[in-house]
Design an enzyme around this catalytic site. Structure first.
Site, PDB file in Angstrom:
ATOM      1  N   GLU A  49     176.945   3.841 -63.889  1.00  0.00           N
ATOM      2  CA  GLU A  49     177.290   2.555 -64.480  1.00  0.00           C
ATOM      3  C   GLU A  49     178.314   1.846 -63.600  1.00  0.00           C
ATOM      4  OE1 GLU A  49     178.772   0.843 -68.791  1.00  0.00           O
ATOM      5  OE2 GLU A  49     179.813   2.588 -67.965  1.00  0.00           O
ATOM      6  N   TRP A  50     177.975   0.648 -63.123  1.00  0.00           N
ATOM      7  CA  TRP A  50     178.960  -0.174 -62.429  1.00  0.00           C
ATOM      8  C   TRP A  50     179.675  -1.017 -63.471  1.00  0.00           C
ATOM      9  CZ3 TRP A  50     178.165  -5.150 -59.098  1.00  0.00           C
ATOM     10  CH2 TRP A  50     179.419  -5.538 -58.573  1.00  0.00           C
ATOM     11  N   ARG A  51     180.943  -0.689 -63.741  1.00  0.00           N
ATOM     12  CA  ARG A  51     181.753  -1.476 -64.658  1.00  0.00           C
ATOM     13  C   ARG A  51     182.324  -2.659 -63.877  1.00  0.00           C
ATOM     14  NH1 ARG A  51     184.180   0.338 -69.357  1.00  0.00           N
ATOM     15  NH2 ARG A  51     185.356  -1.591 -69.111  1.00  0.00           N
ATOM     16  N   ARG A  85     182.158  -5.426 -69.256  1.00  0.00           N
ATOM     17  CA  ARG A  85     182.716  -5.245 -70.583  1.00  0.00           C
ATOM     18  C   ARG A  85     183.832  -6.259 -70.797  1.00  0.00           C
ATOM     19  NH1 ARG A  85     179.922  -3.790 -72.917  1.00  0.00           N
ATOM     20  NH2 ARG A  85     179.615  -1.585 -72.517  1.00  0.00           N
ATOM     21  N   GLU A  89     185.857  -6.431 -76.313  1.00  0.00           N
ATOM     22  CA  GLU A  89     185.231  -5.153 -76.656  1.00  0.00           C
ATOM     23  C   GLU A  89     185.801  -4.004 -75.831  1.00  0.00           C
ATOM     24  OE1 GLU A  89     181.534  -4.429 -77.956  1.00  0.00           O
ATOM     25  OE2 GLU A  89     181.201  -6.359 -78.918  1.00  0.00           O
ATOM     26  N   HIS A 146     181.374  -2.108 -79.669  1.00  0.00           N
ATOM     27  CA  HIS A 146     182.479  -1.160 -79.531  1.00  0.00           C
ATOM     28  C   HIS A 146     183.572  -1.434 -80.561  1.00  0.00           C
ATOM     29  CE1 HIS A 146     180.421  -1.417 -75.682  1.00  0.00           C
ATOM     30  NE2 HIS A 146     180.826  -0.184 -75.444  1.00  0.00           N
ATOM     31  N   LYS A 173     173.607   0.855 -78.429  1.00  0.00           N
ATOM     32  CA  LYS A 173     174.811   1.647 -78.195  1.00  0.00           C
ATOM     33  C   LYS A 173     175.940   1.224 -79.144  1.00  0.00           C
ATOM     34  CE  LYS A 173     178.527   2.484 -74.869  1.00  0.00           C
ATOM     35  NZ  LYS A 173     179.169   2.020 -73.620  1.00  0.00           N
ATOM     36  N   ARG A 215     180.032  13.697 -77.520  1.00  0.00           N
ATOM     37  CA  ARG A 215     179.569  13.536 -76.138  1.00  0.00           C
ATOM     38  C   ARG A 215     178.694  14.697 -75.680  1.00  0.00           C
ATOM     39  NH1 ARG A 215     182.162   9.313 -73.705  1.00  0.00           N
ATOM     40  NH2 ARG A 215     184.021   8.506 -74.747  1.00  0.00           N
ATOM     41  N   SER A 234     186.125   5.719 -68.019  1.00  0.00           N
ATOM     42  CA  SER A 234     185.976   4.341 -68.490  1.00  0.00           C
ATOM     43  C   SER A 234     186.253   4.191 -69.976  1.00  0.00           C
ATOM     44  CB  SER A 234     184.561   3.827 -68.184  1.00  0.00           C
ATOM     45  OG  SER A 234     183.586   4.603 -68.834  1.00  0.00           O
ATOM     46  N   GLN A 238     186.219  10.958 -72.286  1.00  0.00           N
ATOM     47  CA  GLN A 238     185.115  11.337 -71.399  1.00  0.00           C
ATOM     48  C   GLN A 238     185.399  12.682 -70.738  1.00  0.00           C
ATOM     49  OE1 GLN A 238     184.262   8.228 -68.591  1.00  0.00           O
ATOM     50  NE2 GLN A 238     183.274   6.929 -70.123  1.00  0.00           N
TER      51      GLN A 238
END
Length: 251
Positions: A49-51, A85, A89, A146, A173, A215, A234, A238
């Site tokens: 994932e490229w944030r 993002r 959120e 979120h 999600k 998770r 992120s 995590q």
């Protein structure tokens, strides 16, 4: 029993088998992004994932295109999820509604990107129209929501999933913050219920240390993607990619 849909991104199939591990890249500069992408690639996640909300020049489309070109070369056959993002959120920066639309449509036009995250609960504009436009460019969508301050009550939780489903996105999600053990169990239970009810692959996350079980339990509840760190986190809670892999193998 309903037939669950699957989404194929290169050689990765979402919604089939064990949850796929997604590794975030959060760099503020191209140099940081390249360094993190190499680490993410070496970690052998199922997708990256490229944030983009962390990248300081993300709205300079020429520079952003250069970043994508380099990312594509580093990642090779690993699919790339594009996410901006917003601050509302839990993201790194705010952006106007019009710029948000423009940025996501630009991302959808790029061949380097395989999947787009769209925040699915903006009452200010019709999200489904943005998602339709992304679809016309051949890209599937994650509709996301979120809650960084709470876990919704059960009926609201269900309504959020249903609202995201109504956007027309392929993947739904929801990420929440638990305040107690009951909140974590609520997320697991609602995810299982929605997995039995909806055709879409789901992503559900209870954040923080308290929610860590969410998770690694996707194979039980129906959550199709889990996010694992490779030096960069992120969202709270995590786990490192290698630990996620080890737990999945044990389970």
């Amino acid at each position: 029993m309903i037939v669950k849909h699957t989404i194929q991104l290169k050689k990765t199939i979402l919604g089939d088998g064990f949850p796929k591990i997604c590794v975030p890249v959060l760099g503020r500069t191209k140099e940081e992004i390249v360094k993190q992408a190499r680490v993410a690639s070496d970690a052998k996640g199922d997708l990256v994932e490229w944030r983009a909300d962390f990248y300081r020049d993300v709205t300079d489309y020429e520079k952003a295109a250069g970043v994508l070109s380099t990312l594509s070369k580093i990642l090779g056959k690993i699919p790339l999820l594009f996410t901006f993002r917003t601050e509302r959120e839990g993201g790194n920066r705010e952006i106007s509604m019009e710029e948000y639309k423009k940025l996501n449509l630009w991302a959808a036009s790029r061949t380097e990107i395989d999947l787009i995250d769209v925040e699915g609960r903006w009452p200010e504009f019709q999200v489904h129209k943005l998602i339709e436009a992304v679809h016309t460019m051949g890209k599937p969508v994650v509709a996301s929501s979120h809650f960084f301050d709470r876990t919704p009550e059960r009926q609201e939780f269900i309504s959020v999933f249903e609202e995201l489903c109504d956007t027309g996105a392929e993947i739904l999600k929801v990420a929440v913050m638990p305040k107690n053990r009951e909140d974590v169990l609520k997320l697991l239970s609602v995810t299982l219920e929605m997995d039995r009810k909806l055709h879409n692959p789901l992503i559900s996350i209870s954040m923080g240390r308290l929610g860590s079980i969410s998770r690694v339990s996707g194979h039980l509840t129906g959550s199709a993607i889990t996010f694992g760190s490779a030096g960069n986190v992120s969202a709270p809670g995590q786990l490192p990619v290698d630990e996620l892999r080890r737990i999945q193998e044990l389970l």
